[in-house]
Scaffold this motif. Structure first.
Motif, short mmCIF file in Angstrom:
data_model
loop_
_atom_site.label_atom_id
_atom_site.label_comp_id
_atom_site.label_asym_id
_atom_site.label_seq_id
_atom_site.Cartn_x
_atom_site.Cartn_y
_atom_site.Cartn_z
N ILE A 104 8.16 -2.26 -33.25
CA ILE A 104 8.93 -2.38 -32.01
C ILE A 104 8.68 -3.70 -31.28
O ILE A 104 9.61 -4.33 -30.77
CB ILE A 104 8.64 -1.20 -31.07
N LEU A 105 7.43 -4.14 -31.24
CA LEU A 105 7.10 -5.33 -30.45
C LEU A 105 7.11 -6.63 -31.26
O LEU A 105 7.13 -7.72 -30.67
CB LEU A 105 5.73 -5.16 -29.79
N ILE A 106 7.07 -6.53 -32.57
CA ILE A 106 7.08 -7.76 -33.39
C ILE A 106 8.36 -7.88 -34.21
O ILE A 106 9.14 -8.81 -34.03
CB ILE A 106 5.84 -7.82 -34.32
N LEU A 107 8.60 -6.93 -35.13
CA LEU A 107 9.71 -7.07 -36.06
C LEU A 107 11.07 -7.01 -35.35
O LEU A 107 11.94 -7.84 -35.62
CB LEU A 107 9.63 -5.99 -37.14
N MET A 108 11.26 -6.03 -34.47
CA MET A 108 12.59 -5.88 -33.83
C MET A 108 12.97 -7.12 -33.01
O MET A 108 14.06 -7.68 -33.23
CB MET A 108 12.64 -4.61 -32.99
N PRO A 109 12.13 -7.59 -32.08
CA PRO A 109 12.55 -8.78 -31.30
C PRO A 109 12.69 -10.03 -32.14
O PRO A 109 13.60 -10.84 -31.92
CB PRO A 109 11.45 -8.92 -30.25
N MET A 110 11.78 -10.23 -33.13
CA MET A 110 11.89 -11.42 -33.96
C MET A 110 13.11 -11.35 -34.86
O MET A 110 13.76 -12.37 -35.15
CB MET A 110 10.61 -11.60 -34.78
N ILE A 168 12.43 6.78 -29.36
CA ILE A 168 12.39 5.32 -29.20
C ILE A 168 12.20 4.64 -30.56
O ILE A 168 12.85 3.63 -30.87
CB ILE A 168 11.27 4.92 -28.23
N TYR A 169 11.32 5.21 -31.38
CA TYR A 169 11.05 4.65 -32.71
C TYR A 169 12.31 4.73 -33.57
O TYR A 169 12.62 3.80 -34.34
CB TYR A 169 9.92 5.45 -33.35
N GLY A 170 13.05 5.83 -33.46
CA GLY A 170 14.28 5.97 -34.22
C GLY A 170 15.33 4.93 -33.82
O GLY A 170 16.03 4.38 -34.66
N ILE A 171 15.43 4.68 -32.51
CA ILE A 171 16.37 3.65 -32.03
C ILE A 171 15.97 2.29 -32.58
O ILE A 171 16.83 1.52 -33.06
CB ILE A 171 16.38 3.63 -30.49
N ALA A 172 14.66 1.98 -32.52
CA ALA A 172 14.18 0.69 -33.03
C ALA A 172 14.47 0.54 -34.52
O ALA A 172 14.89 -0.53 -34.99
CB ALA A 172 12.68 0.55 -32.77
N GLY A 173 14.26 1.62 -35.29
CA GLY A 173 14.53 1.57 -36.73
C GLY A 173 15.99 1.30 -37.03
O GLY A 173 16.31 0.50 -37.93
N ALA A 174 16.89 1.95 -36.27
CA ALA A 174 18.31 1.74 -36.48
C ALA A 174 18.71 0.30 -36.13
O ALA A 174 19.51 -0.33 -36.82
CB ALA A 174 19.11 2.74 -35.65
N VAL A 175 18.13 -0.22 -35.04
CA VAL A 175 18.42 -1.61 -34.65
C VAL A 175 17.92 -2.58 -35.72
O VAL A 175 18.63 -3.54 -36.07
CB VAL A 175 17.76 -1.93 -33.28
N ILE A 176 16.75 -2.33 -36.26
CA ILE A 176 16.21 -3.19 -37.31
C ILE A 176 17.11 -3.18 -38.54
O ILE A 176 17.37 -4.22 -39.15
CB ILE A 176 14.77 -2.74 -37.68
N ILE A 216 -0.55 0.34 -34.70
CA ILE A 216 -0.07 -0.67 -35.66
C ILE A 216 1.43 -0.50 -35.88
O ILE A 216 2.20 -1.48 -35.92
CB ILE A 216 -0.84 -0.56 -36.99
N MET A 217 1.88 0.76 -36.02
CA MET A 217 3.30 1.04 -36.22
C MET A 217 4.14 0.54 -35.05
O MET A 217 5.14 -0.17 -35.23
CB MET A 217 3.52 2.54 -36.40
N PHE A 218 3.75 0.92 -33.84
CA PHE A 218 4.58 0.60 -32.68
C PHE A 218 4.54 -0.89 -32.35
O PHE A 218 5.56 -1.48 -32.00
CB PHE A 218 4.15 1.45 -31.48
N ILE A 219 3.35 -1.50 -32.44
CA ILE A 219 3.27 -2.94 -32.20
C ILE A 219 4.03 -3.69 -33.28
O ILE A 219 4.81 -4.62 -32.99
CB ILE A 219 1.80 -3.39 -32.15
N GLY A 220 3.82 -3.29 -34.54
CA GLY A 220 4.45 -4.00 -35.64
C GLY A 220 5.96 -3.86 -35.67
O GLY A 220 6.70 -4.85 -35.79
#
Length: 480
Positions: free
Chosen positions: A190-196, A269-277, A184-188
């Motif tokens: 990295i795959l949903i919130l970050m690209p949207m 990877i999760y840390g990179i996604a969090g910073a991008v968000i 749920i964390m990774f899909i939510g």
């Protein structure tokens, strides 16, 4: 404002967690099942479970908050956590896979005696309880925002959910819920919130044009902050009881080594996604008074009905995985290192499981109580991390890799380094980075000097024994 569909998704998710705890009852037949999931997890369960226990609310909110404030360099907090997990997988996996123990303090007790076991167990218990407190408080904050409840009711309900499924199903329940929470964390995130979020902000090129140029620098957060994250999390991750207990669930050394390395990479990877968000939120929602609101406010701004519920469940997953893992870790130490090790009574697996459930309930209750009354949890957490890394890391290294270090030297190292850490925190304040540095140096010096003295004493003793043997041989020869 959340829709009924979003509320429904979140409610179903919480009911599912409790249901897993009930279902996991059937998986438990002995102490090993309850504490380390039978030591039989393959990659499919081990990797997501190890990743989820590491990535909690601090990782999720921390990386996005730093991303909002400093840009891409906000990744360093979680990256250091990931590097610590990588370090454990690379350097410790061979040793850990051969240890048939349940806790870090049990290792120190087996190598260096009961005193080392009790002191390290106390430090580790305090650390894990305080980490669980921060997670429960974060759950409470989320429930208050979601449902409009008071902070007291939110902490109570969120804490009880975590304690209930952890107490019922033990490590099996924690593992299964963590696997679900991981996906749920990774899909939510990295795959949903970050690209949207990137799409809503106009794309990467538009984001690059609109943010401060320093936001694109990996060092914008500052060298001192990066070093602080290294000291706090790199060493702590390698010796944390919650991390080791999860490592003991791997079915073999290969799974432990590779699975832990994979988990470390996923953390980065999760840390990179969090910073991008966080950086995206600084473009979409500039001027937030509280940067910690960057992630939840971005969720509410860019996601449609239904997906909001999924993302809020994802954030809840991150927080709950940490709370359940650290509550389980504290309970294991209390039962394994303080109760069973001191008791002469022979207990069956059924009795041990029952005892551990009771202790889990008590530890969970204590964590919830502290969450309700403690005003400054960051202070307590800083002290716990400093004690853990500053006073336990060197003895663990000695236990795993150096056979000739004595129990007396190790106990002295733990005590002196703990005194040094506490002394520095009193003198320089609880935010002092020197506490960990001085603690590590003090522990290493005591180990080095103590080992030299011990070696010299052994050499002198051996020399004296050789002289006595030669004199005795001469006397015998004369008598002949």
């Amino acid at each position: 404002m959340l829709s009924f569909l979003d509320y429904g998704i979140i409610l179903v998710y919480f009911l599912m967690l409790i249901g897993i705890g009930v279902i996991s009852l059937k998986k438990i037949s002995n102490e090993t099942d309850f504490l380390v999931a039978g030591r039989r997890l393959g990659y499919g369960l081990y990797v997501p479970a190890m990743t989820a226990v590491v990535l909690g609310g601090a990782s999720t909110f921390g990386s996005s908050t730093l991303g909002y404030q400093y840009g891409i360099s906000g990744l360093w907090l979680v990256a250091m956590i990931g590097l610590g997990i990588l370090g454990m997988g690379i350097f410790f996996s061979g040793k850990l896979s051969k240890l048939k123990i349940f806790s870090v303090s049990e290792l120190l007790g087996n190598r260096f005696g009961k005193s080392s076991r009790y002191i390290s167990g106390l430090i580790m218990t305090v650390y894990d309880i305080m980490v669980s407190v921060t997670a429960i408080v974060a759950i409470g904050v989320m429930f208050t925002a979601l449902f409009g409840w008071s902070s007291v009711n939110s902490i109570l309900v969120g804490g009880v959910i975590v304690v209930l499924y952890t107490m019922l199903g033990g490590m099996w329940a924690v593992t299964l819920t963590d696997v679900i929470q991981f996906w749920i964390m990774f899909i939510g995130i990295i795959l949903i919130l970050m690209p949207m979020g990137i799409f809503h902000a106009g794309g990467l090129a538009e984001i690059s044009n609109r943010v401060n140029p320093e936001f694109l620098s990996l060092t914008n957060v500052g060298g001192k902050a990066i070093f602080a994250y290294f000291l706090l999390y790199f060493f702590g991750m390698m010796i944390g009881q919650d991390i080791w207990q999860r490592a003991f669930t791997a079915k073999n050394e290969k799974t432990l080594r590779r699975g832990t390395i994979y988990a470390g990479v996923l953390c980065i990877i999760y840390g990179i996604a969090g910073a991008v968000i966080g950086m995206v939120a600084s473009v979409v929602l500039p001027g937030l008074s509280d940067p910690q609101q960057a992630l939840p406010q971005l969720v509410l701004t860019v996601l449609p009905t239904g997906l909001v519920g999924v993302l809020l469940a994802a954030v809840s997953s991150a927080v709950m995985s940490t709370a359940s893992g650290t509550i389980m870790a504290s309970s294991t130490i209390i039962v394994n290192d303080f109760i069973l090790s001191r008791s002469k009574k022979i207990r069956s697996d059924k009795d041990i499981i029952k005892l551990t459930r009771i202790v889990t309930l008590v530890v969970g209750g204590i964590a919830i109580f502290i969450s309700l009354v403690l005003q400054d949890i960051i202070v307590a957490l800083d002290v716990a991390y400093a004690l853990l890394s500053g006073s336990i890391f060197i003895p663990v290294i000695a236990a795993l890799f150096f056979k000739n270090v004595s129990a007396k030297v190790t106990l002295t190292s733990i005590i002196i380094s703990a005194v040094v850490v506490i002394g520095d925190l009193i003198i320089e304040g609880v935010s002092s980075l020197n506490a960990i540095i001085f603690g590590l140096i003090a522990g290493a010096l005591v180990m080095f000097i103590g080992s030299l003295v011990q070696t010299k004493q052994s050499t002198n003793q051996q020399y004296e024994e050789n002289i006595e043997t030669k004199e005795l041989e001469q006397v015998v020869e004369l008598e002949r």
